[in-house]
Design an enzyme around this catalytic site. Structure first.
Site, short mmCIF file in Angstrom:
data_model
loop_
_atom_site.label_atom_id
_atom_site.label_comp_id
_atom_site.label_asym_id
_atom_site.label_seq_id
_atom_site.Cartn_x
_atom_site.Cartn_y
_atom_site.Cartn_z
N CYS A 102 0.85 -1.19 0.00
CA CYS A 102 0.00 0.00 0.00
C CYS A 102 0.89 1.24 0.00
O CYS A 102 1.86 1.30 0.77
CB CYS A 102 -0.90 0.00 1.23
N GLU A 145 -8.97 -1.07 -2.29
CA GLU A 145 -9.29 0.35 -2.46
C GLU A 145 -10.64 0.72 -1.84
O GLU A 145 -10.79 1.79 -1.25
CB GLU A 145 -9.24 0.74 -3.93
#
Length: 191
Positions: A102, A145
Site C-alpha cells: 500500500c 481500495e
C-alpha cells in the site's frame, strides 16, 4: 501532484470513512488527475513496484473516488480507470491469501485474505453507472481500495499470522519479517 501528497499511517484520516460524490464535477476530474499524478510519481521512484491503484483518502481527500491501473502488467502504460462511489454488491468465490502492499503503508507488505471474485458498482467519469465482475488480482485490488473508502487499511486484516509481514529487498523479492517484532515496532499502524 507529487508522491509527497500521499499520506501514510499513522495519519488518522486513513481511518475515516470517505463521503459519497453527489455530482461528477470539474473538481472531481481534477481530483482524479491529482491522484493519477501522485501514483505515477510514486511509481517512478520505485524500481520494482507499480502503483496498482489509489483511493482519494490517500492524498488526504475524504471522497469515495478510486483509480485503478488499466494494465497491471505494463509499467509503461500509465492509464488509470476512475471509479466514483465504488461499492461491492456481491462477494463470490473463495477466500484466498496473497501479498498486498500500500502506498500509505511505507515499505511493508502483508499476506491478506480476500474473496477471489466480487461484483462492484460505481459511477464513471461521465456520471454513468457501471458494473464490474472482477476476479483474481483485480478483485483483490478493488477490495483493497474500497476498504480505503471505509477507513480500513490492509494491515487491519492481518491477525496472529507469523508469516504475514514482508519487506521488499534490493532485488525486488519479498523477505519475511518477524511477526512479533513487526507488530511491536509498528503498533501505531493499528491505532
Amino acid at each position: 501532484m507529487k508522491k509527497e501528497a500521499i499520506i501514510t499511517l499513522p495519519n488518522p484520516h486513513l481511518r475515516q470513512k470517505s463521503q459519497r460524490v453527489h455530482v461528477v464535477s470539474d473538481e472531481t476530474r481534477q481530483l482524479i488527475k491529482d491522484m493519477t499524478d501522485a501514483s505515477i510519481d510514486w511509481e517512478n521512484s520505485r524500481p520494482h513496484e507499480i502503483s496498482a491503484a489509489l483511493a482519494a483518502v490517500q492524498i488526504d481527500r475524504l471522497e469515495r473516488v478510486v483509480i485503478v491501473r488499466a494494465d497491471f502488467e505494463d509499467k509503461d502504460n500509465q492509464e488509470f480507470i476512475p471509479l466514483i462511489n465504488p461499492e461491492i454488491v456481491k462477494y463470490e468465490g473463495e477466500i484466498t491469501y496473497d501479498y498486498e502492499g500500500c502506498l500509505s503503508v511505507k515499505d511493508f507488505y502483508g499476506k491478506v485474505p480476500r474473496y477471489s471474485k466480487i461484483r462492484v458498482k460505481a459511477i464513471n467519469i461521465d456520471g454513468d453507472e457501471i458494473r464490474i465482475k472482477a476476479n483474481g488480482f483485480l478483485a483483490r485490488v478493488l477490495q483493497h481500495e474500497i476498504d480505503h473508502c471505509n477507513g480500513i487499511v490492509f494491515v487491519d486484516h492481518i491477525r496472529d499470522d507469523h508469516q504475514a509481514f514482508y519487506r521488499l529487498n534490493d532485488e525486488g523479492e519479498l523477505d519475511p519479517l518477524d511477526y512479533e517484532r513487526y507488530v511491536k515496532d509498528n503498533a501505531d499502524l493499528w491505532d
